[in-house]
Enzyme design. Structure first.
Site, PDB file in Angstrom:
ATOM      1  N   HIS A   1       0.815  -1.206   0.000  1.00 47.84           N
ATOM      2  CA  HIS A   1       0.000   0.000   0.000  1.00 47.84           C
ATOM      3  C   HIS A   1       0.855   1.266   0.000  1.00 47.84           C
ATOM      4  O   HIS A   1       1.901   1.346   0.646  1.00 47.84           O
ATOM      5  CB  HIS A   1      -1.054   0.000   1.110  1.00 47.84           C
ATOM      6  CG  HIS A   1      -0.550   0.129   2.514  1.00 47.84           C
ATOM      7  ND1 HIS A   1      -0.314   1.348   3.117  1.00 47.84           N
ATOM      8  CD2 HIS A   1      -0.245  -0.824   3.428  1.00 47.84           C
ATOM      9  CE1 HIS A   1       0.091   1.142   4.356  1.00 47.84           C
ATOM     10  NE2 HIS A   1       0.147  -0.158   4.581  1.00 47.84           N
TER      11      HIS A   1
ATOM     12  N   ASP B   1       5.919   1.212   6.969  1.00 44.12           N
ATOM     13  CA  ASP B   1       4.486   0.974   6.694  1.00 44.12           C
ATOM     14  C   ASP B   1       3.928   2.018   5.722  1.00 44.12           C
ATOM     15  O   ASP B   1       3.316   3.015   6.138  1.00 44.12           O
ATOM     16  CB  ASP B   1       3.716   1.022   8.034  1.00 44.12           C
ATOM     17  CG  ASP B   1       2.271   0.570   7.839  1.00 44.12           C
ATOM     18  OD1 ASP B   1       1.470   0.795   8.751  1.00 44.12           O
ATOM     19  OD2 ASP B   1       1.959   0.023   6.761  1.00 44.12           O
TER      20      ASP B   1
ATOM     21  N   GLU C   1      -5.251   2.107   2.117  1.00 42.44           N
ATOM     22  CA  GLU C   1      -5.276   0.855   2.899  1.00 42.44           C
ATOM     23  C   GLU C   1      -5.560   1.160   4.360  1.00 42.44           C
ATOM     24  O   GLU C   1      -6.308   0.450   5.032  1.00 42.44           O
ATOM     25  CB  GLU C   1      -3.926   0.128   2.772  1.00 42.44           C
ATOM     26  CG  GLU C   1      -3.878  -1.229   3.474  1.00 42.44           C
ATOM     27  CD  GLU C   1      -3.397  -1.175   4.928  1.00 42.44           C
ATOM     28  OE1 GLU C   1      -3.445  -2.217   5.591  1.00 42.44           O
ATOM     29  OE2 GLU C   1      -3.010  -0.087   5.405  1.00 42.44           O
ATOM     30  N   GLU C   2      -4.993   2.275   4.824  1.00 35.73           N
ATOM     31  CA  GLU C   2      -5.038   2.572   6.255  1.00 35.73           C
ATOM     32  C   GLU C   2      -6.437   2.914   6.750  1.00 35.73           C
ATOM     33  O   GLU C   2      -6.682   2.953   7.957  1.00 35.73           O
ATOM     34  CB  GLU C   2      -4.083   3.739   6.568  1.00 35.73           C
ATOM     35  CG  GLU C   2      -2.623   3.464   6.245  1.00 35.73           C
ATOM     36  CD  GLU C   2      -1.972   2.524   7.243  1.00 35.73           C
ATOM     37  OE1 GLU C   2      -0.742   2.377   7.196  1.00 35.73           O
ATOM     38  OE2 GLU C   2      -2.713   1.931   8.074  1.00 35.73           O
TER      39      GLU C   2
ATOM     40  N   ASP D   1       3.332  -5.888   3.177  1.00 34.51           N
ATOM     41  CA  ASP D   1       2.994  -4.733   4.002  1.00 34.51           C
ATOM     42  C   ASP D   1       3.898  -4.779   5.232  1.00 34.51           C
ATOM     43  O   ASP D   1       3.668  -5.579   6.135  1.00 34.51           O
ATOM     44  CB  ASP D   1       1.517  -4.772   4.419  1.00 34.51           C
ATOM     45  CG  ASP D   1       1.092  -3.490   5.139  1.00 34.51           C
ATOM     46  OD1 ASP D   1      -0.105  -3.355   5.423  1.00 34.51           O
ATOM     47  OD2 ASP D   1       1.981  -2.668   5.437  1.00 34.51           O
TER      48      ASP D   1
ATOM     49  N   HIS E   1       2.737   4.438  12.098  1.00 31.52           N
ATOM     50  CA  HIS E   1       1.673   5.443  12.259  1.00 31.52           C
ATOM     51  C   HIS E   1       2.080   6.611  13.137  1.00 31.52           C
ATOM     52  O   HIS E   1       1.250   7.250  13.784  1.00 31.52           O
ATOM     53  CB  HIS E   1       0.403   4.813  12.801  1.00 31.52           C
ATOM     54  CG  HIS E   1       0.009   3.652  12.011  1.00 31.52           C
ATOM     55  ND1 HIS E   1      -0.151   2.417  12.561  1.00 31.52           N
ATOM     56  CD2 HIS E   1      -0.133   3.482  10.694  1.00 31.52           C
ATOM     57  CE1 HIS E   1      -0.433   1.562  11.632  1.00 31.52           C
ATOM     58  NE2 HIS E   1      -0.414   2.173  10.475  1.00 31.52           N
TER      59      HIS E   1
HETATM   60 ZN    ZN Z   1       0.430  -1.007   6.446  1.00 40.56          ZN
END
Ligand code: ZN
Length: 529
Positions: free
Chosen positions: A228, A248, A282-283, A310, A387
């Site tokens: 992603h 990520d 995706e998130e 991922d 994140h």
């Molecule tokens: Zn991810």
């Protein structure tokens, strides 16, 4: 990777849900923990629920009992405005992505629920091909793997992390998509069988990027590797919020980019069509991959296999690669672990589960396609910085050695599935004739042979004996097969399980003339080119 809420998240969630106001209503599926929290607040009532045990019980009973994370799945309707806060709240609590699956309609949600729970196994398309999972490209794959470079992967991670963020609704997210399209187009080097396009999603700005290498003679059969493109910061992502998303999931995009670069650099042409996908959004519920997988299923596209990368660059656990066994296909997972045994034998492999659809592979699985997720670490031992503004290349040690393992696995996956066990070596017959004096020997080869049957036979006068061997010239004592009857009519065969060289030796037990015939034949159904 997407999130799964814990009681602690209740505070934020509760606060969030009671704030729910009359935004557009959307359907999502969540696990037990989230539902219990919401119900306590009487915020939502599930339209439907399903237990994954049916699926687990069906395929892997031991996993069913031992599965400490097989949460039930619930379809609920919430306000769209709450989704962003929702995922931000549990990102803050759990440092996990998303954690819910977005569904464009209640009907879609119900169908997906049934498939996730395994109570409805509808094949995506009528003629979905189950590949042979034969590993036969030993003559091709090692050469390609040796050319793949961690430094190239690292550079792509650095380039993608340079965007303030790649959130699906920000300018950074849009520019990153445009940049990647240009990067892949450059890598394609003007090859006429390669196209690079962006997939537009109606309800948000960021486009997914898809590169396609058209198959030479089985173009309607498609193999997909994906990652992603978007990134997120749990604090809520605005235009200026820093979300480098180096691991990520810039690492996944960088890994598949290195596969594409190496294939083009070697002029590699697959038999099946290969697709490289960088998914948007995706998130926030696997939204990009869901739209793409749905459009492929609706079009009846025969996708024979999907691999998702991922987070590949943080080695958080003892093993190198973890194959996640839920929301994936067990037969293909076995194939993937055989690829590692064959081409990356020094790597240690583990398995684990997410307990929910934790990345884009779940979108394909929900549509009945065969998908796998090789992941950087065991559950809860993955990159702690995701994140946040700290998911940087530096916090992955300014190296991409871990990602290189996944890029190489993806290359082996694409070449093997892309050729469907084709040996790349045509069936052939060769003949030789001559004569031998007493005790004289003569060797022949190497004969290039692939998976299948190698046979050597002689006719002639006198008494000539026959020996055959893989990898090196046989002797009268070291061979893989022999035929030493009392005449010169001899024959012996070797069954080959991998591509390789074979040699033949003839010995004049008594002087005579010989006609030697050597044949290589791939097994029925296994294509040779
Ligand atoms: Zn991810």
């Amino acid at each position: 990777m997407r999130f799964q809420p814990k009681p602690l998240a209740a505070a934020g969630l509760l606060a969030l849900c009671s704030l729910a106001h009359a935004g557009e209503k959307v359907w999502i599926s969540v696990g037990d923990a989230a539902l219990k929290l919401l119900q306590k607040q009487k915020v939502v009532t599930p339209a439907a629920s399903a237990s994954p045990m049916a699926r687990l019980a069906g395929t892997d009973s031991s996993a069913a009992t031992a599965d400490r994370r097989a949460e039930n799945i619930h379809l609920v309707q919430v306000d769209e405005d709450d989704l962003l806060h929702l995922s931000a709240a549990v990102h803050r609590e759990l440092k996990r992505c998303g954690g819910f699956m977005f569904h464009p309609s209640q009907a879609e949600g119900l169908a997906s629920l049934q498939r996730q729970a395994g109570t409805a196994k509808m094949a995506a398309v009528a003629a979905l091909t189950r590949p042979s999972y034969t590993i036969a490209q030993q003559a091709v794959v090692p050469g390609l793997l040796s050319q793949m470079q961690a430094s190239n992967i690292g550079q792509t991670i650095v380039d993608l992390s340079a965007y303030v963020n790649r959130y699906y609704q920000t300018a950074g997210g849009v520019s990153a998509s445009d940049w990647l399209k240009q990067r892949w187009t450059t890598l394609a080097g003007g090859r006429s069988d390669i196209t690079v396009e962006q997939f537009t999603h109606a309800s948000w700005k960021q486009k997914s990027v898809i590169a396609t290498i058209k198959g030479t003679d089985r173009p309607t059969e498609v193999v997909v590797i994906g990652a992603h493109l978007d990134s997120i910061n749990q604090a809520g992502t605005t235009e200026t919020t820093r979300a480098p998303g180096a691991d990520d999931d810039a690492s996944g995009v960088a890994s598949i980019t290195e596969v594409l670069r190496t294939m083009v650099a070697n002029g590699y042409k697959p038999r099946r069509t290969l697709k490289f996908m960088a998914y948007a959004a995706e998130e926030v519920g696997l939204r990009g991959s869901q739209e793409i997988a749905t459009s492929y299923a609706n079009a009846g596209t025969n996708v024979v296999g999907v691999m998702q990368l991922d987070m590949t660059n943080y080695k958080g656990s003892v093993n190198d690669i973890y194959l996640y066994t839920d929301y994936t296909d067990s037969a293909q997972n076995t194939f993937v672990s055989n690829l590692i045994k064959t081409y990356l034998p020094t790597l240690k492999v583990g398995t684990d589960k997410c307990g929910y659809g934790c990345s884009d592979h779940a979108s394909w699985t929900a549509k009945g396609y065969y998908a796998s997720l090789p992941f950087e670490a065991a559950f809860n031992q993955d990159n702690p910085y995701i994140h946040t503004a700290n998911d940087t290349y530096a916090n992955s040690g300014n190296q991409a050695d871990h990602s290189l393992k996944f890029a190489r696995l993806a290359m082996a996956y694409m070449v093997e599935l892309g050729s469907d066990g084709s040996t790349g070596i045509p069936d052939k017959t060769e003949t030789f004739s001559g004569s031998l004096t007493l005790n004289q020997t003569r060797s022949f080869g190497p004969f290039k042979a692939g998976v299948g049957s190698f046979k050597a036979s002689t006719t002639g006068t006198g008494d000539i004996d026959l020996y055959a061997r893989r990898t090196s010239v046989p002797t009268t004592t070291t061979y893989d097969c022999k035929s030493d009857g009392s005449t010169s009519t001899e024959s012996c065969s070797i069954n080959l399980t991998a591509n390789g060289d074979v040699y033949v030796l003839l010995k004049g037990y008594r002087a005579g003339n010989y006609n030697l015939t050597v044949t290589y034949k791939a097994p029925a159904g296994l294509l040779t080119r």
